[in-house]
Write a protein that holds these residues in place. Structure first.
Motif: not given
Length: 379
Positions: A141-145, A176-179
């Motif tokens: 996810p974008r929040s966990e690069p 797929y912004p949430n991975g």
């Protein structure tokens, strides 16, 4: 009087004397230009920030892509897809088909979408230094690069996977912004035949061409209507069209404001310069009779107007730069946006050209008066 330095010194002192004795004349020219330019920059900055906001949304949504999501039940998975025969590359457009399965992959008790990509579609993961032997990628996810799972649970099997770094696979991140977990096509054939899938058609353009994207989107919508598919099309076409409209409006307002300021300043400079010249016309005629170059008199009035006009322009630009943060946040109501004089350089250049043209046009009556016969003025 025939000495050029002496004449130049006299005209300079005369100009300063006129400014002191009639301070309203230079002050009027300075303040009018200052207020007009500052207001123009404030209005034009709104269009600039609006366009920048739209550009940010377009980049976030994938402005160079059209994505169609189509639901395929298990009975239709093996059926021939009419879009599979579409060329991969045609007319500056790339077509990639992804299969999003109705089963999640698990990474450390967290669920991610499971997606099949075509064997030739490894180019989707551009920018990666390391590639897995089994072709399994993990898009965090974008929040966990920085997430780095060692293994992934896929269909009750543990497989090793390579994590996609945050600077790679930018096209997939927009979808797929949430991975997600990506596996090569064919690995999970039995699973998708049993559960069905969502087929994702991704059309990427080399350049963001609104006309080409509009044609493709209409064709896809028509295909959905004719075949009765359960599908939806997602694109940034509306934002792109809105961006084109904003930029067109910006150009129209930019030209209109520059022309309006030019007309106002031209009328002001012409009236004041002509009035001041007529008040000293007798002295200038005597100077002409003594051999002073008439073009020097014209040049002094042009220099005077240039000093006042471009001094006002410089002050307006400086004030706009100092208040840009306040204007963006409080007046334009766009907090979080930044604006600088560099961003407004095109508008400043256009205003400068407009003001310079005004100065040249306002000098025409002075030229006509300077070249009148000396005898007509002194009689």
């Amino acid at each position: 009087m025939k000495s050029f330095p002496s004449v130049l010194f006299y005209l300079t002192v005369d100009t300063l004397h006129r400014w002191v004795m009639r301070v309203s004349n230079p002050l009027a020219r300075f303040l009018v230009v200052f207020c007009l330019v500052f207001c123009a920059l404030t209005v034009l900055s709104h269009y600039l920030l609006s366009a920048r906001t739209l550009e940010g949304q377009i980049r976030k949504n994938g402005g160079d892509m059209i994505v169609m999501a189509r639901y395929c039940p298990s009975s239709e998975v093996a059926a021939l897809d009419p879009l599979e025969g579409m060329p991969r590359y045609a007319g500056g457009r790339e077509c990639v088909i992804l299969n999003e399965l109705f089963q999640n992959a698990t990474i450390r008790d967290r669920r991610f979408k499971l997606v099949e990509y075509p064997l030739w579609g490894a180019g989707l993961f551009q920018g990666m230094d390391v590639r897995p032997d089994n072709g399994v990628f993990v898009l965090p996810p974008r929040s966990e690069p920085g997430a780095s799972p060692e293994e992934v649970m896929v269909a009750n099997h543990r497989v090793r996977a390579v994590v996609v770094p945050e600077y790679a696979a930018m096209a997939l991140r927009k979808i797929y912004p949430n991975g997600g977990v990506f596996v090569p096509e064919g690995v999970l054939s039995a699973l998708k035949m049993r559960t069905g899938l969502t087929r994702m058609y991704m059309f990427r353009f080399e350049q963001t061409e609104v006309a080409s994207m509009r044609v493709l989107e209409k064709r896809l919508l028509k295909l959905i209507e004719l075949d009765g598919w359960s599908a939806q099309v997602r694109s940034s076409l509306e934002l792109l069209e809105e961006l084109e409209t904003t930029r067109a409006s910006q150009q129209v307002y930019r030209m209109g404001i520059s022309l309006g300021i030019g007309v106002i300043v031209c009328v002001l400079l012409t009236s004041i310069s002509s009035m001041e010249f007529r008040q000293n016309e007798y002295i200038y005629a005597l100077m002409n009779s003594f051999g002073v170059n008439r073009l020097l008199l014209v040049a002094m009035f042009m220099v005077e107007n240039c000093v006042l006009v471009f001094g006002a322009l410089a002050c307006a630009v400086t004030l706009f730069h100092g208040l840009s943060g306040f204007l963006v946040k409080e007046f334009l109501k766009m907090p979080g946006m930044t604006l600088s004089v560099v961003d407004m350089r095109d508008d400043i250049v256009l205003l400068s050209v407009s003001l310079l043209t005004c100065i040249a046009v306002s000098t025409i009556p002075i030229v006509c008066a300077v070249f009148r016969p000396v005898g007509c003025v002194l009689k």
